[in-house]
Design an enzyme around this catalytic site. Structure first.
Site, PDB file in Angstrom:
ATOM      1  N   ASP A 183      36.101  26.394  47.410  1.00  0.00           N
ATOM      2  CA  ASP A 183      37.520  26.127  47.688  1.00  0.00           C
ATOM      3  C   ASP A 183      37.717  25.456  49.043  1.00  0.00           C
ATOM      4  O   ASP A 183      38.379  24.437  49.156  1.00  0.00           O
ATOM      5  CB  ASP A 183      38.336  27.432  47.714  1.00  0.00           C
ATOM      6  CG  ASP A 183      38.558  27.997  46.327  1.00  0.00           C
ATOM      7  OD1 ASP A 183      38.472  27.251  45.342  1.00  0.00           O
ATOM      8  OD2 ASP A 183      38.835  29.212  46.234  1.00  0.00           O
ATOM      9  N   ASP A 229      46.016  38.156  50.547  1.00  0.00           N
ATOM     10  CA  ASP A 229      45.445  37.556  51.742  1.00  0.00           C
ATOM     11  C   ASP A 229      46.347  36.486  52.353  1.00  0.00           C
ATOM     12  O   ASP A 229      46.440  36.359  53.571  1.00  0.00           O
ATOM     13  CB  ASP A 229      44.057  36.981  51.436  1.00  0.00           C
ATOM     14  CG  ASP A 229      43.025  38.092  51.214  1.00  0.00           C
ATOM     15  OD1 ASP A 229      43.216  39.177  51.795  1.00  0.00           O
ATOM     16  OD2 ASP A 229      42.063  37.870  50.465  1.00  0.00           O
ATOM     17  N   ARG A 276      41.669  40.204  57.812  1.00  0.00           N
ATOM     18  CA  ARG A 276      42.548  39.027  57.819  1.00  0.00           C
ATOM     19  C   ARG A 276      43.367  38.849  59.100  1.00  0.00           C
ATOM     20  O   ARG A 276      43.448  37.730  59.618  1.00  0.00           O
ATOM     21  CB  ARG A 276      43.482  39.037  56.604  1.00  0.00           C
ATOM     22  CG  ARG A 276      42.792  38.900  55.251  1.00  0.00           C
ATOM     23  CD  ARG A 276      41.805  37.785  55.219  1.00  0.00           C
ATOM     24  NE  ARG A 276      41.330  37.495  53.866  1.00  0.00           N
ATOM     25  CZ  ARG A 276      40.088  37.186  53.558  1.00  0.00           C
ATOM     26  NH1 ARG A 276      39.160  37.137  54.496  1.00  0.00           N
ATOM     27  NH2 ARG A 276      39.741  36.912  52.324  1.00  0.00           N
ATOM     28  N   SER A 284      35.367  36.362  42.398  1.00  0.00           N
ATOM     29  CA  SER A 284      35.827  36.053  43.753  1.00  0.00           C
ATOM     30  C   SER A 284      35.380  37.198  44.656  1.00  0.00           C
ATOM     31  O   SER A 284      35.733  38.350  44.432  1.00  0.00           O
ATOM     32  CB  SER A 284      37.350  35.921  43.758  1.00  0.00           C
ATOM     33  OG  SER A 284      37.824  35.991  45.088  1.00  0.00           O
TER      34      SER A 284
HETATM   35  N1  ARG Z   1      42.181  43.547  46.646  1.00  0.00           N
HETATM   36  C1  ARG Z   1      41.701  43.538  48.008  1.00  0.00           C
HETATM   37  C2  ARG Z   1      42.821  43.225  48.934  1.00  0.00           C
HETATM   38  O1  ARG Z   1      43.858  42.800  48.547  1.00  0.00           O
HETATM   39  C3  ARG Z   1      40.524  42.600  48.178  1.00  0.00           C
HETATM   40  C4  ARG Z   1      40.851  41.165  48.164  1.00  0.00           C
HETATM   41  C5  ARG Z   1      39.618  40.345  48.282  1.00  0.00           C
HETATM   42  N2  ARG Z   1      39.929  38.960  48.590  1.00  0.00           N
HETATM   43  C6  ARG Z   1      39.331  37.950  48.019  1.00  0.00           C
HETATM   44  N3  ARG Z   1      39.695  36.774  48.425  1.00  0.00           N
HETATM   45  N4  ARG Z   1      38.439  38.079  47.085  1.00  0.00           N
HETATM   46  O2  ARG Z   1      42.667  43.398  50.111  1.00  0.00           O
END
Ligand code: ARG
Length: 425
Positions: free
Chosen positions: A34, A144, A115, A196
């Protein structure tokens, strides 16, 4: 009409960048598909310069020289690689430990904690490199984007944001196609896995692909960190975790910095199949999602921390704190790192944790991490008093009946009144 112009017309937040005002972009770059496509796409579509930033939060097995080289090959003016492991452990994971932070009863928030730090470093580097815009690779469906954008615009309201994945309408196949056409290397490895993935020293998540079929158990290829419990050693292993004021300071008597301590705890847990979580989760943007987590370090450290807190806290503290722990976890999950309530709650967590000093032994065995021994100079526990048939010191069994009579007074009165009303009818 070019794609970016169409997007500009549908701008919904004041901080979204419109093409004309984008000069130089700070791109949060992972080296994956990406953000590699994005590195080229931004240069082409926005006619802008790109500076890349990769943040090391302890992603296992990442080669940051390779990531940097790839960014420069794709035309980045510069690629910053920032080792933020110490700051992440001390200023983000440690407060989460003090708050026993788990979202939805199972997710220790490693991504959610990472993040705001990544976004903070992005703001610093954007200023340093003269960027007017920050770009990230989050989709429009996840948490995110909320965490990154809310942090960036809190710290620097002058910065603009672009999130190409939200608008570019390319699926995985189209991205691979774009990559081929633009000379972007598409490696095997992580890109050939249909999930992912996000990871750091506090855990690893997999989402998407076959995981979305919630009626099916996880496929074996998801797990990359933690041994399957049934394949874990047949002998249990004990690990002693020592805390000082809520901070883990030693494993099995060896004093370690927090980064190394978390890494070692993670390795031990992974070996014993500890920390696999199959989690249905309420995202902040409304969707429900299934995540598969591998969180061996968190499983060990949080289990030990909770156990020690129980030992040193009063009944009132122990009943009250989980409610605030939940609030803390929710705000972090929801991307509000700079919400004042979070620092208010943090002050409470620090206050309680002043007493959280001592040692907890955790037994690791085929997927389970269980507290089996504990000691603390601050324990509100007296072995002599806890025994049967003993009185003395601060406790008197003769006082118990008087206590019971008063303690149950209102409940007994209420019971009598309710039964009288029933009999009168
Ligand atoms: N579900 C988790 C969260 O919202 C993990 C997200 C993982 N992010 C990713 N880009 N795969 O924090």
């Amino acid at each position: 009409m070019a794609e970016v112009e169409r997007r500009a017309l549908t701008k919904t937040a004041s901080y979204e960048a419109i093409p004309g005002e984008v000069g130089r972009v700070l791109l949060l770059y992972s080296g994956g598909l990406d953000t590699s496509v994005m590195l080229k796409w931004i240069q082409d579509e926005y006619d802008a310069e790109v500076v890349a930033l990769t943040v090391n939060l302890g992603q296992p097995g990442e080669d940051f020289d390779v990531v940097r080289g790839k960014a420069l090959d794709l035309g980045a003016l510069e690629c910053f690689v920032v080792d933020a492991r110490e700051e992440f452990a001390n200023d983000y994971v440690l407060p989460a430990i003090k708050a026993n932070a788990l979202y939805g009863g199972g997710y220790p928030l490693f991504t959610a904690l990472g993040r705001p730090l990544i976004a903070k470093i992005a703001v610093e580097k954007a200023r340093e490199a003269g960027c007017d815009t920050v770009a990230h690779g989050c989709t429009g469906k996840g948490n995110d984007q909320v965490r990154i954008e809310s942090t960036v615009v809190a710290l620097d309201p002058g910065l603009k944001i672009i999130a190409p994945v939200r608008g570019w309408q390319m699926g995985r196949e189209e991205e691979i196609q774009y990559a081929r056409e633009h000379g972007i290397p598409v490696k095997g490895g992580s890109e050939s896995v249909p999930y992912s993935i996000d990871d750091n020293i506090w855990g690893r998540s997999s989402e998407g692909g076959p995981i979305e079929d919630i009626e099916e158990p996880p496929h074996d290829d998801v797990f990359n960190l933690v041994t399957k419990p049934q394949d874990a050693p047949d002998e249990p292993e004990d690990v002693e975790v020592e805390f000082e004021q809520g901070r883990p300071v030693a494993l099995n008597g060896e004093r370690l910095g927090l980064v190394e301590l978390l890494e070692r705890a993670g390795e031990l847990g992974a070996k014993h199949g500890v920390g696999i979580v199959d989690h249905i989760e309420d995202r902040i943007v409304g969707l429900k999602v299934r995540d598969l987590y591998e969180v061996p370090a968190a499983e060990i450290i949080l289990t030990a921390h909770k156990e020690l807190e129980k030992l040193v806290g009063t009944i009132h503290q122990n009943n009250f704190k989980p409610t605030l722990d939940n609030q803390w976890a929710f705000l972090v999950y929801a991307g509000l790192w700079y919400e004042p309530l979070l620092s208010d709650l943090g002050a409470y967590m620090d206050a309680v944790n002043q007493q959280v000093t001592g040692k907890i032994t955790i037994r690791l065995y085929k997927g389970r991490a269980t507290a089996v021994a504990r000691s603390s100079p601050n324990a509100l526990y007296d072995a002599a008093l806890a025994g049967f048939g003993e009185s003395g010191g601060l406790f008197s069994q003769q006082a118990s009946p008087g206590f019971i009579e008063l303690w149950s007074l209102q409940s007994r009165m209420a019971y009598a009144i309710r039964n009288r009303v029933k009999e009168d009818k």
